[in-house]
Enzyme design. Structure first.
Site, short mmCIF file in Angstrom:
data_model
loop_
_atom_site.label_atom_id
_atom_site.label_comp_id
_atom_site.label_asym_id
_atom_site.label_seq_id
_atom_site.Cartn_x
_atom_site.Cartn_y
_atom_site.Cartn_z
N GLU A 204 0.92 -1.21 -0.22
CA GLU A 204 -0.17 0.01 0.18
C GLU A 204 0.89 1.36 -0.09
OE1 GLU A 204 -3.69 0.20 2.38
OE2 GLU A 204 -2.49 1.90 3.46
N GLU A 205 2.21 1.19 0.68
CA GLU A 205 3.03 2.24 0.54
C GLU A 205 4.00 2.45 -0.83
OE1 GLU A 205 1.20 2.97 4.24
OE2 GLU A 205 2.53 4.07 3.12
N ASP B 73 -0.60 -4.43 3.48
CA ASP B 73 -0.60 -3.03 4.34
C ASP B 73 0.30 -3.37 5.12
OD1 ASP B 73 -3.28 -0.89 5.23
OD2 ASP B 73 -0.99 -0.77 5.17
N LEU C 286 1.45 -1.54 7.78
CA LEU C 286 0.98 -0.91 9.01
C LEU C 286 -0.48 -0.12 9.03
CD1 LEU C 286 1.81 -1.03 11.96
CD2 LEU C 286 3.42 1.16 11.84
N ASP C 287 -1.42 -0.84 9.17
CA ASP C 287 -2.62 -0.22 8.69
C ASP C 287 -3.35 0.28 10.04
OD1 ASP C 287 -5.14 -0.28 6.95
OD2 ASP C 287 -5.92 -0.94 8.92
N GLU D 15 -6.20 -4.75 1.63
CA GLU D 15 -6.96 -4.91 2.68
C GLU D 15 -8.05 -5.54 2.44
OE1 GLU D 15 -7.38 -0.59 2.48
OE2 GLU D 15 -6.21 -0.25 4.31
P1 P6P Z 1 -12.25 6.33 8.72
C1 P6P Z 1 -7.23 3.47 8.60
O1 P6P Z 1 -6.80 4.44 8.08
C2 P6P Z 1 -8.11 2.83 7.32
O2 P6P Z 1 -7.52 2.60 6.36
C3 P6P Z 1 -8.61 1.51 8.13
O3 P6P Z 1 -7.84 0.67 8.95
C4 P6P Z 1 -10.02 1.83 8.82
O4 P6P Z 1 -11.01 0.93 8.86
C5 P6P Z 1 -10.49 3.01 8.02
O5 P6P Z 1 -9.20 3.40 7.40
C6 P6P Z 1 -10.99 4.23 8.74
O6 P6P Z 1 -11.65 5.07 8.11
O7 P6P Z 1 -12.74 7.06 7.60
O8 P6P Z 1 -13.25 5.64 9.49
O9 P6P Z 1 -11.18 6.99 9.49
#
Ligand code: P6P
Length: 282
Positions: free
Chosen positions: A64-65, A83, A85-86, A227
């Site tokens: 993703e990076e 990803d 570090l999600d 993801e």
């Molecule tokens: P929002 C974290 O940035 C992410 O990619 C996911 O881990 C998470 O489910 C989502 O975005 C959260 O998005 O719009 O609720 O901040």
């Protein structure tokens, strides 16, 4: 495949240590999706690349990076999309975060994913592997190994609801569906971290996580390769379902490596509710 999964265990331990010891500040860079990177995003991505570059069966990786794939071995059987570090921005407020890995053959379309692994960096370091079934492992500080804990199976109907997306941008029919589920007694569980939010639903028997298309993001926010497809694989193997509102997510393909899609992950009852809500809406 086993060698890749064993390497992911090493990656998990090294990223866990980095989270505890490295600076959590923001890097002065963005990724291809426009997300401002934290330094740990880059550190974690480097850790994954270092370990997977040593596995002969890995043909290429894409993160993703990273904008484009990195080719390692023309003869490798597997492609790995991840990803590293999600939800990394949650580290600053000491919430759980995770890493997500999809292992594919041929290309990165949903039907070509052959395994998924995710890691939860929380009060405990845990790792879930989805192949023919879904298995939970927990890091044992004494032995420095991951102990097998149990198989993960979803109930037909759950109790937890994770409603993602900016609520003021929800389509009216989506808002009505969420409101009705809460009236049925579902418990709100949403941290903003996809990995811990889905891990909780998986471990507590089921429910629904929704990141729908919205007026500000009609194609949703979560990325297919890194993801959505990995977690769709996990939920299917755990006895649940994963859709984009109408279609099985694992039937979807992609145009760009960083494509997003609306996504719903859950037990069979809750996904049926989504299907009935979204039927004919496109
Ligand atoms: P929002 C974290 O940035 C992410 O990619 C996911 O881990 C998470 O489910 C989502 O975005 C959260 O998005 O719009 O609720 O901040």
């Amino acid at each position: 495949m086993t060698e890749i999964i064993e390497k992911i265990k090493d990656i998990a331990v090294e990223i866990s240590d980095a989270i505890k010891t490295k600076d959590t500040g923001y890097a002065d860079t963005c990724n291809i999706s426009g997300d401002i990177q934290v330094k740990l995003d880059v550190i974690s991505d480097d850790i994954v690349e270092k370990h997977l570059s040593c596995v002969n069966s890995v043909n290429e990786i894409i993160s993703e990076e990273k904008e484009e794939p990195v080719k390692f071995n023309e003869n490798g059987k597997y492609l790995v999309a991840y990803d590293p570090l999600d939800g990394s921005s949650l580290i600053d407020v000491n919430l759980s975060v995770g890493s997500i890995f999809g292992i594919y053959k041929g290309d990165y379309s949903g039907e070509n994913i052959v395994a998924a692994v995710y890691v939860v960096y929380g009060p405990r370091l845990e790792l879930v592997v989805a192949r023919d079934n879904v298995e939970l492992f927990r890091f044992n500080e004494k032995t420095q190994n991951f102990d097998y804990i149990r198989e993960i199976k979803l109930n037909e109907k759950g109790k937890i609801l994770g409603p993602g997306g900016t609520q003021k941008c929800w389509y009216p029919y989506h808002k009505e569906m969420i409101d009705n589920l809460f009236k049925e007694g579902y418990r709100l569980r949403y941290s903003g971290g996809m990995v811990p939010d889905l891990h909780q639903i998986l471990l507590k028997g089921g429910g629904l996580f929704a990141y729908p298309g919205t007026t500000d993001k009609p194609k949703g926010k979560l990325r297919k390769l890194f993801e959505v497809f990995p977690f769709a694989y996990v939920f299917n193997k755990a006895g649940g379902l994963a859709i984009d509102g109408e279609n099985d997510l694992l039937k979807l393909s992609y145009q760009g490596f960083h494509d997003t899609t609306p996504c719903f992950f859950g037990s069979n009852y809750e996904i049926e509710v989504v299907l009935n809500t979204y039927k004919g809406r496109k």
